[in-house]
Design a protein around this motif. Structure first.
Motif, PDB file in Angstrom:
ATOM      1  N   THR A  61       0.844  -1.206   0.000  1.00  0.00           N
ATOM      2  CA  THR A  61       0.000   0.000   0.000  1.00  0.00           C
ATOM      3  C   THR A  61       0.878   1.255   0.000  1.00  0.00           C
ATOM      4  O   THR A  61       0.634   2.207  -0.737  1.00  0.00           O
ATOM      5  CB  THR A  61      -0.910   0.000   1.254  1.00  0.00           C
ATOM      6  OG1 THR A  61      -1.595  -1.250   1.315  1.00  0.00           O
ATOM      7  CG2 THR A  61      -1.918   1.128   1.218  1.00  0.00           C
ATOM      8  N   LYS A  62       1.923   1.227   0.811  1.00  0.00           N
ATOM      9  CA  LYS A  62       2.822   2.398   0.898  1.00  0.00           C
ATOM     10  C   LYS A  62       3.549   2.598  -0.439  1.00  0.00           C
ATOM     11  O   LYS A  62       3.698   3.732  -0.908  1.00  0.00           O
ATOM     12  CB  LYS A  62       3.847   2.198   2.031  1.00  0.00           C
ATOM     13  CG  LYS A  62       3.213   2.287   3.430  1.00  0.00           C
ATOM     14  CD  LYS A  62       4.187   1.845   4.519  1.00  0.00           C
ATOM     15  CE  LYS A  62       3.523   1.671   5.877  1.00  0.00           C
ATOM     16  NZ  LYS A  62       3.655   2.796   6.802  1.00  0.00           N
ATOM     17  N   ASN A  94      -3.508   4.743  -7.204  1.00  0.00           N
ATOM     18  CA  ASN A  94      -2.586   4.246  -8.231  1.00  0.00           C
ATOM     19  C   ASN A  94      -3.227   3.007  -8.873  1.00  0.00           C
ATOM     20  O   ASN A  94      -3.483   2.007  -8.202  1.00  0.00           O
ATOM     21  CB  ASN A  94      -1.253   3.898  -7.550  1.00  0.00           C
ATOM     22  CG  ASN A  94      -0.209   3.344  -8.501  1.00  0.00           C
ATOM     23  OD1 ASN A  94      -0.504   3.061  -9.666  1.00  0.00           O
ATOM     24  ND2 ASN A  94       1.016   3.174  -8.012  1.00  0.00           N
ATOM     25  N   SER A 102      -4.529   4.195  -2.617  1.00  0.00           N
ATOM     26  CA  SER A 102      -3.318   4.842  -3.156  1.00  0.00           C
ATOM     27  C   SER A 102      -3.615   5.768  -4.327  1.00  0.00           C
ATOM     28  O   SER A 102      -2.787   6.614  -4.670  1.00  0.00           O
ATOM     29  CB  SER A 102      -2.321   3.775  -3.624  1.00  0.00           C
ATOM     30  OG  SER A 102      -2.850   3.057  -4.720  1.00  0.00           O
ATOM     31  N   THR A 126       1.215   3.937  -3.042  1.00  0.00           N
ATOM     32  CA  THR A 126       0.928   5.351  -2.753  1.00  0.00           C
ATOM     33  C   THR A 126       2.062   6.249  -3.248  1.00  0.00           C
ATOM     34  O   THR A 126       1.828   7.384  -3.663  1.00  0.00           O
ATOM     35  CB  THR A 126       0.685   5.531  -1.231  1.00  0.00           C
ATOM     36  OG1 THR A 126      -0.362   4.637  -0.852  1.00  0.00           O
ATOM     37  CG2 THR A 126       0.289   6.947  -0.875  1.00  0.00           C
ATOM     38  N   SER A 127       3.294   5.716  -3.238  1.00  0.00           N
ATOM     39  CA  SER A 127       4.429   6.503  -3.761  1.00  0.00           C
ATOM     40  C   SER A 127       4.530   6.417  -5.278  1.00  0.00           C
ATOM     41  O   SER A 127       5.487   6.931  -5.856  1.00  0.00           O
ATOM     42  CB  SER A 127       5.746   6.002  -3.179  1.00  0.00           C
ATOM     43  OG  SER A 127       5.713   6.031  -1.802  1.00  0.00           O
TER      44      SER A 127
END
Ligand SMILES: NC(=O)c1ccc[n+]([C@@H]2O[C@H](COP(=O)([O-])OP(=O)(O)OC[C@H]3O[C@@H](n4cnc5c(N)ncnc54)[C@H](OP(=O)(O)O)[C@@H]3O)[C@@H](O)[C@H]2O)c1
Length: 266
Positions: free
Chosen positions: A21-22, A53, A51, A25-26
């Motif tokens: 998830t992180k 994305n 996200s 999100t980036s």
């Protein structure tokens, strides 16, 4: 920041899901993996929505069946051109019946043999990356790998099977880094007793948040400062690279494991 293609096994729960998830999100291209198609589809939608994305995909394979691992690798090879980072995160501690259909202990298969097989079968995609990386999830629980652990109908306790599988992935991680100098390969203890499903089932209590484990996975996956740390063990209980079990520094232990592994996997 350049966006990478990052494949995280066992990303339907726990620290793998959180790291995925992180990373999504980036803005990275995230490839998820799970053993349960419905759970995987749900997690994929959740991560896309959290996200923002859309570049998130998912593959199914039960790692307690090595033929499924081979099929997964073939499918990923057909559909993807490059893998920049492979996080061998899928893992299991407790299982109702620890012996799989082929007679082997499920912990040894999911936690060690499956990542070994998957990684070797995905080598061409990793080698297509400019700066390939592999993060192998070990643990603070590390016990000398007995020959019995990779025999049929081994009779190991949950703790023995888990700790031996986690030292096995670490020994192989060191060996892999020696063999493939072009790939940054790091073994990781993400921190002990993080708040995840596995820990709740195994111990019924936790010491730290799941974020502690997810954050170190994310950092090791993308931070350029780790390029020189191939072949090392990051101990997140200490927050730094550290010493693993003494067997990891004895060629004989690694050689014996490699001989047995090749015998099993061909
Ligand atoms: N949590 C800790 O304190 C801790 C400490 C040291 C090391 N680790 C390591 O960190 C990794 C992640 O652990 P976690 O705590 O996040 O565990 P978790 O919440 O139980 O998540 C484990 C992941 O592995 C998948 N998995 C389990 N069995 C599988 C199988 N047969 N085939 C394919 N996938 C399978 C799970 O799928 P489902 O969603 O279908 O269950 C899930 O996606 C593991 O390798 C673990 O050994 C964790």
């Amino acid at each position: 920041m350049t966006h990478k293609t990052i494949f995280i096994t066992g990303s339907t729960d726990g620290i793998g899901k959180l790291a995925a998830t992180k990373l999504a999100t980036s803005g990275h291209h995230v490839i998820l993996h799970g053993r349960n198609p419905e759970k995987l589809a749900k997690v994929k939608n959740e991560i896309i929505s959290l996200s923002g994305n859309e570049n998130v995909e998912g593959y199914v394979a039960d790692f307690s069946n090595l033929d499924e691992v081979r099929r997964l690798a073939n499918k990923v090879q057909e559909e993807q051109s490059t893998i920049d980072v492979l996080v061998n995160n899928a893992g299991i501690f407790k299982v109702a019946d620890p012996i799989a259909k082929n007679g082997l202990d499920i912990r040894m298969m999911v936690n060690y043999l499956a990542p070994y097989l998957l990684t070797n079968n995905l080598l061409p995609l990793l080698q297509n990356s400019k700066e390939p990386r592999i993060i192998n999830l070990s643990s603070a629980a590390q016990e000398s790998v007995s020959l019995q652990s990779l025999e049929k109908n081994s009779n190991l306790s949950d703790n023995q099977a888990y700790a031996q599988s986690k030292l096995a992935i670490l020994l192989w991680s060191f060996e892999f880094a020696e063999l493939h100098k072009d790939i940054t390969t790091i073994a990781l203890n993400p921190g002990s007793l993080l708040n995840t499903k596995m820990v709740k089932e195994a111990y019924g209590k936790f010491w730290s948040s799941a974020d502690k484990g997810a954050d170190i996975i994310v950092d090791l996956a993308i931070n350029t400062k780790y390029i020189g740390n191939s072949g090392q063990y990051f101990d997140n209980d200490k927050g730094q690279f550290g010493s693993a079990h003494p067997d990891a520094y004895q060629n004989q232990s690694i050689e014996l494991l490699m001989i047995k592994t090749k015998e099993l996997l061909g």
